[in-house]
Motif scaffolding. Structure first.
Motif, PDB file in Angstrom:
ATOM      1  N   LEU A   7      74.291  30.538  22.428  1.00  0.00           N
ATOM      2  CA  LEU A   7      74.648  29.756  20.993  1.00  0.00           C
ATOM      3  C   LEU A   7      75.504  28.592  21.429  1.00  0.00           C
ATOM      4  O   LEU A   7      75.654  27.477  20.993  1.00  0.00           O
ATOM      5  CB  LEU A   7      75.055  30.608  20.179  1.00  0.00           C
ATOM      6  CG  LEU A   7      75.757  30.019  18.781  1.00  0.00           C
ATOM      7  CD1 LEU A   7      74.697  29.478  18.148  1.00  0.00           C
ATOM      8  CD2 LEU A   7      76.299  31.294  17.917  1.00  0.00           C
ATOM      9  N   LEU A   8      76.455  29.072  22.329  1.00  0.00           N
ATOM     10  CA  LEU A   8      77.657  27.969  22.653  1.00  0.00           C
ATOM     11  C   LEU A   8      76.919  26.848  23.360  1.00  0.00           C
ATOM     12  O   LEU A   8      77.357  25.607  23.252  1.00  0.00           O
ATOM     13  CB  LEU A   8      78.779  28.663  23.191  1.00  0.00           C
ATOM     14  CG  LEU A   8      79.675  29.510  22.555  1.00  0.00           C
ATOM     15  CD1 LEU A   8      80.588  30.543  23.445  1.00  0.00           C
ATOM     16  CD2 LEU A   8      80.351  28.753  21.658  1.00  0.00           C
ATOM     17  N   ILE A  65      75.375  21.060  23.440  1.00  0.00           N
ATOM     18  CA  ILE A  65      74.348  20.199  23.256  1.00  0.00           C
ATOM     19  C   ILE A  65      74.349  19.309  22.198  1.00  0.00           C
ATOM     20  O   ILE A  65      74.131  18.081  22.007  1.00  0.00           O
ATOM     21  CB  ILE A  65      72.870  20.724  23.413  1.00  0.00           C
ATOM     22  CG1 ILE A  65      72.663  21.320  24.830  1.00  0.00           C
ATOM     23  CG2 ILE A  65      71.589  19.881  23.203  1.00  0.00           C
ATOM     24  CD1 ILE A  65      71.431  22.116  25.021  1.00  0.00           C
ATOM     25  N   VAL A  66      74.494  19.717  20.724  1.00  0.00           N
ATOM     26  CA  VAL A  66      74.396  19.227  19.838  1.00  0.00           C
ATOM     27  C   VAL A  66      75.819  18.074  19.612  1.00  0.00           C
ATOM     28  O   VAL A  66      75.594  16.956  19.122  1.00  0.00           O
ATOM     29  CB  VAL A  66      74.226  20.072  18.378  1.00  0.00           C
ATOM     30  CG1 VAL A  66      74.722  19.422  17.347  1.00  0.00           C
ATOM     31  CG2 VAL A  66      73.020  20.662  18.347  1.00  0.00           C
ATOM     32  N   THR A  71      84.845  29.687  27.477  1.00  0.00           N
ATOM     33  CA  THR A  71      83.480  29.661  28.048  1.00  0.00           C
ATOM     34  C   THR A  71      82.840  28.450  27.363  1.00  0.00           C
ATOM     35  O   THR A  71      82.330  27.623  28.275  1.00  0.00           O
ATOM     36  CB  THR A  71      82.423  30.877  27.570  1.00  0.00           C
ATOM     37  OG1 THR A  71      83.326  32.239  27.987  1.00  0.00           O
ATOM     38  CG2 THR A  71      81.255  30.735  28.371  1.00  0.00           C
ATOM     39  N   PHE A  72      83.090  27.942  26.114  1.00  0.00           N
ATOM     40  CA  PHE A  72      82.285  26.835  25.501  1.00  0.00           C
ATOM     41  C   PHE A  72      82.820  25.666  26.107  1.00  0.00           C
ATOM     42  O   PHE A  72      82.062  24.604  26.395  1.00  0.00           O
ATOM     43  CB  PHE A  72      82.601  26.854  24.198  1.00  0.00           C
ATOM     44  CG  PHE A  72      82.564  25.599  23.141  1.00  0.00           C
ATOM     45  CD1 PHE A  72      81.030  25.635  22.959  1.00  0.00           C
ATOM     46  CD2 PHE A  72      83.247  24.872  22.972  1.00  0.00           C
ATOM     47  CE1 PHE A  72      80.557  24.449  22.124  1.00  0.00           C
ATOM     48  CE2 PHE A  72      82.559  23.409  22.420  1.00  0.00           C
ATOM     49  CZ  PHE A  72      81.357  23.433  21.957  1.00  0.00           C
ATOM     50  N   LEU A  88      70.074  29.892  12.835  1.00  0.00           N
ATOM     51  CA  LEU A  88      70.691  29.369  14.056  1.00  0.00           C
ATOM     52  C   LEU A  88      70.548  27.891  13.983  1.00  0.00           C
ATOM     53  O   LEU A  88      71.606  26.919  14.120  1.00  0.00           O
ATOM     54  CB  LEU A  88      70.121  29.479  15.495  1.00  0.00           C
ATOM     55  CG  LEU A  88      70.382  29.078  16.677  1.00  0.00           C
ATOM     56  CD1 LEU A  88      71.701  29.086  16.856  1.00  0.00           C
ATOM     57  CD2 LEU A  88      69.392  29.541  17.883  1.00  0.00           C
ATOM     58  N   LEU A  89      69.288  27.182  13.505  1.00  0.00           N
ATOM     59  CA  LEU A  89      69.195  25.919  13.239  1.00  0.00           C
ATOM     60  C   LEU A  89      70.088  25.411  12.013  1.00  0.00           C
ATOM     61  O   LEU A  89      70.746  24.308  12.263  1.00  0.00           O
ATOM     62  CB  LEU A  89      67.824  25.625  12.866  1.00  0.00           C
ATOM     63  CG  LEU A  89      67.167  23.825  12.685  1.00  0.00           C
ATOM     64  CD1 LEU A  89      67.649  23.540  14.067  1.00  0.00           C
ATOM     65  CD2 LEU A  89      65.958  23.934  12.185  1.00  0.00           C
ATOM     66  N   HIS A  90      70.436  26.264  10.952  1.00  0.00           N
ATOM     67  CA  HIS A  90      71.218  25.901   9.985  1.00  0.00           C
ATOM     68  C   HIS A  90      72.679  25.576  10.653  1.00  0.00           C
ATOM     69  O   HIS A  90      73.367  24.742  10.116  1.00  0.00           O
ATOM     70  CB  HIS A  90      71.246  26.828   8.902  1.00  0.00           C
ATOM     71  CG  HIS A  90      72.164  26.822   7.664  1.00  0.00           C
ATOM     72  ND1 HIS A  90      73.494  26.933   7.631  1.00  0.00           N
ATOM     73  CD2 HIS A  90      71.619  25.990   6.574  1.00  0.00           C
ATOM     74  CE1 HIS A  90      73.830  26.772   6.442  1.00  0.00           C
ATOM     75  NE2 HIS A  90      72.870  26.012   5.764  1.00  0.00           N
TER      76      HIS A  90
END
Length: 246
Positions: free
Chosen positions: A61-62, A67-68, A102-103, A133-135
Motif C-alpha cells: 500500500l505504501l 507512486i501516486v 518505511t514509506f 484501495l483505489l479510493h
C-alpha cells in the motif's frame, strides 16, 4: 518465505533500502513458486486465492502511495501529510511512525513496479477491497487541492493493473473530480435516467459499496469503504432533491 530471506540479505548489504528491494524480489519468487505469506490468517476472508499478512499489505500500500505522490513529477508535502495523518488515525502514532519511516524509504526509490505490486494484491484480495484501495489513492492525489492529469493517468493505470472495471473507475473518480453531472457519474447512470432507474442504481451501488462487503481487518480500507458509501448516499440525496423523488 523467500521474500523474508531476501529482505535480510538486502538489509546486510544496503541497509533498509536493500531490505525493501530484497523483500520485493523475494515476493516475486514467492509468487513464481506458489509460496504463501506465512504468519497468520488471511485478513481478506476465505474467498481470496492466497493469504496476505497485514505487513505485506501495508508495505505494498505504501509503495502505491509513493507512486501516486510522484506521479506529477513533484513530491507534495500535503500529500505526504495526508498519508501520515491517515495512518496515525488508523494505526495509532507509534505504529504509524514505524510505517512512515518505511514509506520514506520507499518514496526514495525510483523503480518500484506498480504492475508487480498490483498483480500481487489482485491475486490476494477481493474486488471490493481493491475498489477501496483505489479510493484511498484518489484521496492522496486530491490532498494538495486538486488532481492533476498525470495523477489521473497514473491512477487509471493502477486501476487497470488492479483489474478494476472502467465504469467503477469512473464512478470513484467522480467522487473526487467534480463535474456538472457528478452525482449521476457516481451512481454510474446517465442524466437522462428515469426515476426508477435512479432508485435501482442507488440500491445496486449501496449494496456494492457497503462497508460490510469489504471483509477486511485493515482499518485504512474499512474507512475508505465508509467514505465511499457516504459519497453514494450523498449523490442519491442530491438527485432526490433535484427531481423531488420521494
Amino acid at each position: 518465505m523467500i521474500k523474508w530471506v531476501g529482505a535480510v540479505i538486502g538489509f546486510f548489504i544496503k541497509g533498509l533500502g536493500g531490505a525493501l528491494l530484497g523483500f520485493f524480489a523475494g515476493s516475486v519468487l514467492d509468487n513464481l513458486f506458489g509460496s504463501k505469506s506465512g504468519g497468520g490468517q488471511s485478513i481478506f476472508g476465505d474467498i481470496t486465492r492466497q493469504s496476505v499478512s497485514p505487513a505485506d499489505f501495508e508495505l505494498n500500500l505504501l509503495s502505491l502511495c509513493s507512486i501516486v505522490i510522484k506521479a506529477d513529477g513533484q513530491v507534495s508535502q500535503r500529500e505526504m501529510d495526508y498519508v501520515r495523518q491517515y495512518f496515525v488515525g488508523t494505526y495509532g502514532k507509534e505504529k504509524a511512525n514505524a510505517i512512515f519511516r518505511t514509506f520514506n524509504e520507499v518514496n526514495k526509490k525510483r523503480e518500484i513496479s506498480a504492475q508487480r505490486i498490483c498483480t500481487f494484491l489482485t491475486h490476494r484480495t477481493r474486488y471490493e477491497v481493491r475498489l477501496q484501495l483505489l479510493h484511498f489513492l484518489f484521496g492522496i492525489a486530491q490532498a494538495d487541492g486538486s488532481i492533476s492529469n498525470p495523477e489521473v493517468s497514473k491512477l487509471r493505470q493502477i486501476a487497470g493493473y488492479l483489474k478494476v472495471g472502467l465504469r467503477d473507475f469512473e464512478s470513484i473518480m467522480a467522487m473526487f473530480v467534480k463535474s456538472a453531472d457528478n452525482s449521476y457519474k457516481i451512481l454510474d447512470i446517465q442524466k437522462s435516467a428515469t426515476d426508477q432507474e435512479v432508485k435501482k442504481a442507488y440500491r445496486d451501488m449501496a449494496k456494492k459499496y457497503h462497508p460490510d462487503r469489504v471483509n477486511t481487518q485493515d482499518e485504512a480500507i474499512k474507512k475508505g469503504a465508509e467514505e465511499k458509501f457516504k459519497e453514494v448516499q450523498k449523490a442519491y440525496e442530491t438527485i432526490q432533491k433535484e427531481r423531488g423523488i420521494g
